[in-house]
Design a protein around this motif. Structure first.
Motif, PDB file in Angstrom:
ATOM      1  N   PHE A 168       2.264  10.168  -9.809  1.00 39.47           N
ATOM      2  CA  PHE A 168       1.519  10.371 -11.058  1.00 39.47           C
ATOM      3  C   PHE A 168       0.439  11.428 -10.883  1.00 39.47           C
ATOM      4  O   PHE A 168       0.145  12.184 -11.793  1.00 39.47           O
ATOM      5  N   GLY A 169      -0.140  11.497  -9.678  1.00 37.51           N
ATOM      6  CA  GLY A 169      -1.191  12.481  -9.444  1.00 37.51           C
ATOM      7  C   GLY A 169      -0.648  13.886  -9.500  1.00 37.51           C
ATOM      8  O   GLY A 169      -1.110  14.728 -10.278  1.00 37.51           O
ATOM      9  N   MET A 170       0.383  14.148  -8.693  1.00 36.52           N
ATOM     10  CA  MET A 170       0.950  15.498  -8.644  1.00 36.52           C
ATOM     11  C   MET A 170       1.537  15.866  -9.998  1.00 36.52           C
ATOM     12  O   MET A 170       1.411  17.007 -10.458  1.00 36.52           O
ATOM     13  N   ILE A 181       0.828  -1.200   0.000  1.00 34.12           N
ATOM     14  CA  ILE A 181       0.000   0.000   0.000  1.00 34.12           C
ATOM     15  C   ILE A 181       0.864   1.253   0.000  1.00 34.12           C
ATOM     16  O   ILE A 181       0.489   2.267  -0.596  1.00 34.12           O
ATOM     17  N   LEU A 182       2.070   1.156   0.585  1.00 29.95           N
ATOM     18  CA  LEU A 182       2.953   2.324   0.558  1.00 29.95           C
ATOM     19  C   LEU A 182       3.399   2.632  -0.864  1.00 29.95           C
ATOM     20  O   LEU A 182       3.387   3.777  -1.305  1.00 29.95           O
ATOM     21  N   THR A 192       0.488  14.818 -12.951  1.00 31.43           N
ATOM     22  CA  THR A 192      -0.598  15.168 -13.849  1.00 31.43           C
ATOM     23  C   THR A 192      -1.133  16.562 -13.560  1.00 31.43           C
ATOM     24  O   THR A 192      -1.399  17.345 -14.474  1.00 31.43           O
ATOM     25  N   GLN A 200       1.774   1.826  -3.549  1.00 37.16           N
ATOM     26  CA  GLN A 200       0.612   2.379  -4.237  1.00 37.16           C
ATOM     27  C   GLN A 200       0.458   3.868  -3.924  1.00 37.16           C
ATOM     28  O   GLN A 200       0.178   4.690  -4.793  1.00 37.16           O
ATOM     29  N   GLY A 201       0.644   4.211  -2.631  1.00 34.69           N
ATOM     30  CA  GLY A 201       0.507   5.610  -2.230  1.00 34.69           C
ATOM     31  C   GLY A 201       1.530   6.487  -2.937  1.00 34.69           C
ATOM     32  O   GLY A 201       1.179   7.566  -3.442  1.00 34.69           O
ATOM     33  N   PHE A 202       2.780   6.025  -3.017  1.00 34.75           N
ATOM     34  CA  PHE A 202       3.791   6.853  -3.692  1.00 34.75           C
ATOM     35  C   PHE A 202       3.497   6.962  -5.179  1.00 34.75           C
ATOM     36  O   PHE A 202       3.667   8.024  -5.778  1.00 34.75           O
ATOM     37  N   ASP A 203       3.066   5.842  -5.771  1.00 33.31           N
ATOM     38  CA  ASP A 203       2.670   5.909  -7.177  1.00 33.31           C
ATOM     39  C   ASP A 203       1.599   6.972  -7.375  1.00 33.31           C
ATOM     40  O   ASP A 203       1.671   7.806  -8.287  1.00 33.31           O
ATOM     41  N   LEU A 204       0.601   6.918  -6.504  1.00 35.34           N
ATOM     42  CA  LEU A 204      -0.513   7.852  -6.621  1.00 35.34           C
ATOM     43  C   LEU A 204      -0.011   9.281  -6.508  1.00 35.34           C
ATOM     44  O   LEU A 204      -0.391  10.158  -7.285  1.00 35.34           O
ATOM     45  N   MET A 205       0.885   9.529  -5.548  1.00 31.04           N
ATOM     46  CA  MET A 205       1.398  10.881  -5.373  1.00 31.04           C
ATOM     47  C   MET A 205       2.177  11.327  -6.596  1.00 31.04           C
ATOM     48  O   MET A 205       1.967  12.416  -7.129  1.00 31.04           O
TER      49      MET A 205
END
Ligand code: NA
Ligand code: NA
Ligand code: NA
Lengths: 438, 85, 438, 85, 438, 85
Positions: B15-17, B5-6, B19, B8-13
């Motif tokens: 790619f999210g930021m 999950i960590l 984008t 996943q969280g870094f991926d999200l941060m």
């Protein structure tokens, strides 16, 4: 006599659990904050009131027909449900409700049909939630109304303030990390979808937060919405210390050049440019930003003023009432009184703080690389919380220099923050749904 | 292997930021081009001040004594104050 | 040529049954009363118009897809339906529709699906009824709007007038006894649910009556709503003779002490106090009184005036149009032209009369046991019918003493009557559903 | 044994009317306590007359000649008469 | 890295097909016409905007859950759907969507349930379309609002202008012949239902056209609505040449006698007379004309002004926004970019021309058989397009005689045209559904 | 035999146009009868001009100086011009 006993068993005092009593008090507290302290009353009055209604014991206003049927406790019905859910024989009604909430669509559908057949009904607030939030429609219509109330003039006069709106969104993603870290260290049990929904509190944008939470983590929606609106109301307390800590007196006194005039045509074209960019780059943000652009186009185009007027008044007011009551339905005790709620409240304020700080720091960075100086105090407005955050920038600026009115300059990053969090919302929904499916 | 999950969280941060920045940067450029094109090729006779929150509607060239109008607008404003805080 | 014949067979003249023609005339009469005589026009214009639409032969506007499919008379479809309903072979379409209406949920669901598959559709008024009334939503929203229009000031200044509002509800329960007596003596065929729904006419409160009827006795809803609104309009004719018969000149001349000032805070807290009491004591009244309190809180709290304004205007108007048309759908000839309707009309006026009398008598009783005298003429206002009944109290009072203005004093029992009938509605729904299940 | 419909009716009347009276009696007490508590512990500086149907909003301290305001309100009132009978 | 690739595959640029790009440009053109040229902006702004949203690649806003599930391309799901639809193994997603759209209700229902179970959702615009148009409700509510805005005074003063409104409907039926002829000669592939839906463009009445198209030919709805509103905006260009070609200078200078005064009572009774006539003669027109008459009755009866006001403002504005977006959902590239659309655009303008001509010719015929002369220029107003067509009559009349104001005289045929096309709509729906079933 | 689409089209035209004419002809007669009956049996004291687009509401007998009212109406009108083009 049976009737008298029946009425007593039905009465709230008999049925009231501590949790429900506590939630009613908490919701009364929300109403107090909204009415007496002016905390975002347009939302928090209906939310708080809906929360009280949701916790009236025995009324079942926040439950679906299936949940109400299970809680009604007919023996045959419970036996059938136990079997369908594959639950242990002798499970309590509360355990069955929990399993039902987590069950597959097909099984839920079947139990629902059984409940209707047994003459149980969806509670009033549950119906409002289904129509207004589960469908996504209410936050989108509110966003359309917000679009129709938004003037992009200051942003168009100084487009680079969009970077401030972008930077402030780091509050969202830092909070995601915070939430998953709590999970990874075993302190809380947030999934990646929960973490994303909690992070969006940092967007400082009510309808966006509700929209994302309804898609990714509906169970946490109540706490997320309450946190988002409460902290938006607390922006005048949260932001100034951070803003002052990260700037020196000279920076706070920077006087910005007057904004150039913006033509009507630019204002008409801007929502269309934004829409095309969404179409090309980020389809997942299309519902939120599409409705926002539609509202703004209706406002600016000058030929559909009656539609724009309705979107800003009758329609948004109607939707707000239903949205608030629907959010209130998620303040039901069993869902809200959970350690997770505490985590959400803490993470939410951290998100606001980080967002504020990143906005200010980005402004300082831009000053370092560009000749045209901007007052870093307007960076904090990038979290959105329109127009409160812009007013805070203005107020702190006036403290440093009584003649330096930053309000209009801060409106640019302020509305940029709305776009920024809608983009973040779109990308988070898209990535998280990919992770869950993959 | 399922990422933690960590991760996943870094991926999200990441790619999210990313984008968000890419999108808003594109929007800065698109807006600048649009503004430039409008003012270059389709200029309006009378630009409107960005600072003015509400534009006067084209039909409001006063046929009424401005003072009376001001009084009325004050009255309407006070009347509204009750309804739209 | 086939087309020409087809059009003729489809034309209203060919299909028009006497019942439908009669109902159209009755509805035109309702429109006449509403427009020319001012009988509650906001409701009776849409109700009367909806009644005409519901009785247009061949249009099927008040029928569900399943009913329309049965009436369309496709041989294979009828055969299937006959078998599913377990009806005798050769049953007419009308008989099948009646059996369908009484069938179990599962069978109705199955026939509905068959009808959709055969390309039949719900009639317009049927759809309105489903969304607006069957869901309960329209009466609740109207009640919210009424709450936002209600000033509890006079009630708060003199809370004991709540007893007048309580006493007047005896009209409701006396009528229940009347209805079950008619049944017990074989004159009519009212179930206990029908009796409760008819009794609520005595509450003199349109949305409450519609809400209760939709829950307990939807088939009688048309007649109940028409009776409730008509008698509310007739309050100035029904009440004065009763009020004069039960009081003497001296009582009618009693001058009441001026009401004490009521603070804003009391007005804000009252809906919350009422809500908590509902939560503790009578959860079954939570939907009605909850929405009523929400409307009143939005009115009084002073921070959500735009929501309160919308609840009192755009929203209540929109809902009123749909509510009226939906009620009109229940004026369909086969449902309305029934001896029961006559019984309902008679019982309804009896309910109004008993309610009025009990209000006046309670006021006299309170004078007998208390020092602070109240004019018994304000007791009649306890039936609600806001604000007509309070005006009647005032008018009859002025006849006795030209300087004695009772209007404000009568507003207390008047709004108390609204709360009283909502309480009665909640308890009746709860008890009757218990009786039907038990 | 299933009670007769008459018995059901009397039950309904008894418990229904009883509940109405109990509830409204409780409401009388609760309201009195609430009013007493508010006026004892949280009094407002300027009480508002119960008889006044509409309270003046806090923002309406007239900056406009009251006569003109009266004329305008009359006009608005007449204008509204069409729309809200 | 997977995420980055995922975002790229999801981005609009990657997915954008030429068709979608083209449609976005076309919709931008509609917005330009609406905003800059004033082409019926109240409808064309939301329609054009909805069209852009519908063509955002990958967002699936205009698709149902089933279509979105098929397009998402899960292998197992596609295999199941292929089997259920009886499609060839290896069919592409687009082919499956097309087959799904044409499949039976039962199969569509089953695939829908599968899609929900697989966590796919209806797109936003699809939901709007279902609620607003597929149910028929939005056009009916708009028609109610139009009724509340219509003054039948001029028509009542001179009822024979109804004949002009009747004659102009020939444009509708001539176009039907045109459409079936194109089919018969193999140039296009219009069914009789398509032909009827296209013909209604000649009614020059937006909500009527949308209502008929939604019942008879939903796939063509987008093109039909766009054609109807665009040509209504072009009436000042289309009509004058035809009007001048069919009249000589003397005819155009005819001065008509002043209209007699019309009493309030006539105005109140007229919608009821019309309603009764519909009930007796043409039940299939009951929804459209019923709601129209209700709106007009609310306007004229003088006792429900707040309902009439809401019907003309808040309600019609809200419905217009949803109607426009819903129509926009039918501008999805695969449906709109079809040779049929070209046929519709050509047939639509022919319909307007023929309608105009027949109105003028009817006026000349009436002059030939009657003593009381009418100016044939008011005949063209019979196509409806209220109030544009009446203004055109007035303008062309003023060119011939600067003192001859025809506006009020032209309002009679103008509103007659509204009734005429609603009648035509009712009869067409009824006949065509008979043909399809028979 | 299934009729050809052309036959169907002509049928639709014939019966459709026929119905439109029959219906509107009936409406002409019904309207005339209604108007005649109203004016014969239930005449109103003061007829309203058909040409006037908006009727003055019964409540608007001016208690306000008409000039002031005119000014206000102009102001309201201008104010509205923005909102209802
Ligand atoms: Na934001
Ligand atoms: Na009552
Ligand atoms: Na027409």
């Amino acid at each position: 006599m049976d009737n008298l006993l029946g009425l007593w068993f039905e009465s709230g005092i008999y049925q009231m659990a501590t949790g429900q009593a506590g939630m009613i008090l908490i919701c009364m507290g929300l109403l107090f904050l909204a009415i007496r302290k002016g905390f975002e009353p347009l939302l928090l009055v209906p939310i708080g009131f809906g929360g009280v209604l949701a916790n009236i014991p025995g009324a079942g206003l926040a439950f679906s027909a299936a949940e109400n049927a299970i809680l009604a406790g007919d023996v045959q019905f419970l036996a059938d449900v136990t079997q369908l859910l594959g639950a242990e024989i002798g499970s309590t009604a509360k355990e069955l409700v929990k399993m039902y909430d987590g069950a597959d669509y097909a099984i839920r559908h079947q139990i629902s049909e059984m409940a209707y057949a047994a003459d149980h009904h969806n509670g009033m607030l549950y119906s409002f939630y289904s129509v207004a939030i589960a469908s996504g429609i209410a936050p989108l219509l509110i966003f359309m109304g917000v679009g129709a109330m938004t003037d992009f003039g200051p942003l168009l006069a100084n487009p680079k303030t969009l970077f401030l709106g972008a930077a402030a969104q780091f509050g969202i993603f830092a909070t995601v990390i915070g939430a998953v870290a709590l999970s990874a260290f075993g302190l809380m049990d947030f999934s990646i979808a929960d973490a994303a929904a909690i992070g969006i509190i940092g967007g400082a944008d009510g309808p966006t937060a509700i929209y994302v939470a309804s898609k990714l983590s509906p169970d946490l929606l109540g706490a997320i919405a309450v946190a988002a609106y409460s902290y938006m109301a607390l922006v005048p307390l949260i932001q100034p210390p951070i803003m002052k800590a990260l700037t020196n007196e000279a920076e706070r006194q920077i006087v910005m050049t007057q904004l150039r005039p913006v033509t009507k045509r630019e204002k008409i074209l801007f929502p269309l440019v934004l829409l095309v960019l969404v179409a090309l780059v980020l389809p997942s943000a299309a519902p939120l930003l599409g409705m926002f652009c539609l509202g703004n186009l209706m406002r600016e185009c000058g030929v559909v003023d009656r539609l724009s007027d309705t979107a800003q008044n009758a329609l948004i007011n109607i939707v707000t009432i239903f949205l608030g009551l629907s959010v209130g339905s998620k303040l039901e005790a069993d869902k809200f009184l959970d350690p997770k709620t505490l985590g959400i409240l803490i993470l939410g304020i951290v998100a606001f703080g980080i967002g504020t700080a990143c906005g200010v720091l980005m402004a300082k960075f831009m000053n370092a690389v560009s000749k045209q100086k901007i007052n870093p105090l307007i960076g904090s407005a990038g979290v959105s919380a329109v127009p409160m955050a812009a007013r805070v920038s203005n107020k702190v600026g006036l403290e440093a220099n009584g003649q330096n009115f930053l309000l209009m300059h801060a409106m640019g990053p302020n509305v940029a923050g709305v776009i920024g969090s809608a983009v973040a919302a779109g990308v988070m929904i898209s990535i998280v749904q990919g992770m869950l499916a993959g | 292997m399922q990422p933690s999950i960590l991760e996943q969280g870094f991926d999200l941060m990441l790619f999210g930021m990313g984008t968000v920045f890419v999108f808003l940067t594109l929007l800065v450029f698109a807006t600048r081009i649009m503004s430039w094109a409008v003012n270059r090729f389709f200029p309006e006779p009378e630009p409107i001040m960005a600072a003015s929150p509400a534009q006067p509607s084209p039909g409001s060239t006063a046929a009424v004594d401005p003072k009376v109008l001001a009084v009325i607008q004050e009255a309407i404003h006070q009347h509204r104050a009750k309804h739209m805080p």
